[in-house]
Design an enzyme around this catalytic site. Structure first.
Site, short mmCIF file in Angstrom:
data_model
loop_
_atom_site.label_atom_id
_atom_site.label_comp_id
_atom_site.label_asym_id
_atom_site.label_seq_id
_atom_site.Cartn_x
_atom_site.Cartn_y
_atom_site.Cartn_z
CB SER A 112 5.85 -4.26 -2.33
OG SER A 112 4.88 -4.34 -1.31
N GLY A 141 0.86 -1.20 0.00
CA GLY A 141 0.00 0.00 0.00
C GLY A 141 0.88 1.24 0.00
CG LEU A 142 -0.50 4.76 -2.12
CD1 LEU A 142 -1.72 5.66 -2.23
CD2 LEU A 142 0.60 5.21 -3.07
CB SER A 143 4.34 6.29 1.92
OG SER A 143 4.85 6.85 3.10
N GLY A 144 1.89 5.82 4.24
CA GLY A 144 0.83 6.50 5.00
C GLY A 144 -0.53 5.84 4.88
CB SER A 145 -1.79 2.96 2.96
OG SER A 145 -0.77 2.02 3.22
N GLY A 146 -1.40 3.09 6.30
CA GLY A 146 -1.77 2.42 7.56
C GLY A 146 -1.23 1.00 7.67
CE LYS A 147 3.22 -0.09 3.42
NZ LYS A 147 2.96 1.31 3.15
S1 ADX Z 1 9.58 -0.12 -1.38
O1 ADX Z 1 9.00 0.67 -2.49
O2 ADX Z 1 10.98 -0.47 -1.67
O3 ADX Z 1 8.76 -1.28 -1.03
P1 ADX Z 1 9.72 0.53 1.41
O4 ADX Z 1 8.45 0.01 1.93
O5 ADX Z 1 10.96 -0.26 1.65
O6 ADX Z 1 9.57 0.90 -0.16
O7 ADX Z 1 9.98 1.97 2.05
C1 ADX Z 1 8.96 2.94 2.00
C2 ADX Z 1 9.09 3.95 3.12
O8 ADX Z 1 10.25 4.73 2.92
C3 ADX Z 1 7.92 4.90 3.12
O9 ADX Z 1 6.91 4.51 4.03
C4 ADX Z 1 8.53 6.23 3.50
O10 ADX Z 1 8.49 6.41 4.90
C5 ADX Z 1 9.97 6.12 3.08
N1 ADX Z 1 10.32 6.77 1.81
C6 ADX Z 1 11.35 7.65 1.66
N2 ADX Z 1 11.50 8.01 0.37
C7 ADX Z 1 10.53 7.37 -0.34
C8 ADX Z 1 10.16 7.32 -1.73
N3 ADX Z 1 10.84 8.01 -2.64
N4 ADX Z 1 9.11 6.56 -2.11
C9 ADX Z 1 8.44 5.85 -1.19
N5 ADX Z 1 8.72 5.83 0.14
C10 ADX Z 1 9.77 6.59 0.57
#
Ligand code: ADX
Length: 202
Positions: free
Chosen positions: A111, A37-43
């Site tokens: 992911s 899920g998106l960053s900040g989605s609550g995962k």
């Molecule tokens: S993933 O895309 O490789 O799966 P992962 O889950 O490890 O990403 O890391 C994501 C976390 O890193 C986010 O929740 C956020 O806090 C931080 N972050 C910092 N820069 C980025 C970016 N460019 N895109 C997404 N997340 C970022």
């Protein structure tokens, strides 16, 4: 790895105490709950809630989280396509080890693409890979902006930020979809627990 070097390795996978015995000891089945899920989605909030619930109910679980692992084993990786792939590859390999020792791994990783999630699934194996999509619309994640990253991404201070300047593909074949933008946290956690419990029964 070059062929030459691989032929100098002697894995002992068949000599270690087997998975069934470890699962019998722990009285649970090892598995991987992979939350996307998106960053900040609550995962991560849900993953923390799940790990705590499992622990309080006598299960051994371990939370693997993107922000945590990127400060350690994956501290050499950024957010390019190539680095995200390596991030997910390593995490999947680690998760596979946990699952094979009977532990329930709760993974919280953006992911963001089908390719990355397929990679994780192919490493972990279909039987142990449970994909949970924490579906919170971008507008809500951005409005919450708990880490202040969306503001920075909009200003161009963070490059390749998922949902803003890097893609997020909705999973087409999630085993569970949690509507975390609509349902309250307690309800979402209840759904997650109900999904996980049958998977970890010996
Ligand atoms: S993933 O895309 O490789 O799966 P992962 O889950 O490890 O990403 O890391 C994501 C976390 O890193 C986010 O929740 C956020 O806090 C931080 N972050 C910092 N820069 C980025 C970016 N460019 N895109 C997404 N997340 C970022």
């Amino acid at each position: 790895m070059p062929q030459q070097e691989a032929s100098n390795l002697f894995p002992i996978f068949d000599k270690v105490v087997d998975r069934e015995n470890k699962e019998a000891l722990l009285k649970q089945r090892g598995t991987v709950i992979w939350m996307t899920g998106l960053s900040g989605s609550g995962k991560t909030t849900l993953a923390i809630g799940l790990e705590k619930y499992l622990h309080d109910n006598g299960h051994l679980a371990y939370l693997l989280d993107g922000d945590n692992l990127r400060t350690g084993i994956n501290s050499d990786l950024g957010f390019s396509e190539k680095d995200r792939k390596e991030n997910i590859r390593r995490v999947a390999e680690v998760s596979k080890l946990f699952a094979s020792s009977g532990i329930i791994t709760v993974n919280s990783f953006v992911s963001p693409t089908e390719e990355l999630r397929q990679l994780a699934k192919s490493i972990i194996g279909t039987a142990d890979f449970n994909l949970v999509y924490v579906n919170t619309p971008l507008e809500i994640c951005e409005k919450r902006d708990t880490k202040g990253l969306y503001v920075k991404a909009r200003k161009g201070e963070i490059k390749e930020f998922t949902g803003i300047s890097a893609p997020f593909e909705e999973p087409k074949q999630a085993d569970l979809v949690i509507d975390a933008g609509r349902d309250a946290y307690e309800e979402c956690l209840k759904q997650l627990i109900a999904f996980v419990l049958p998977k970890i029964k010996c």
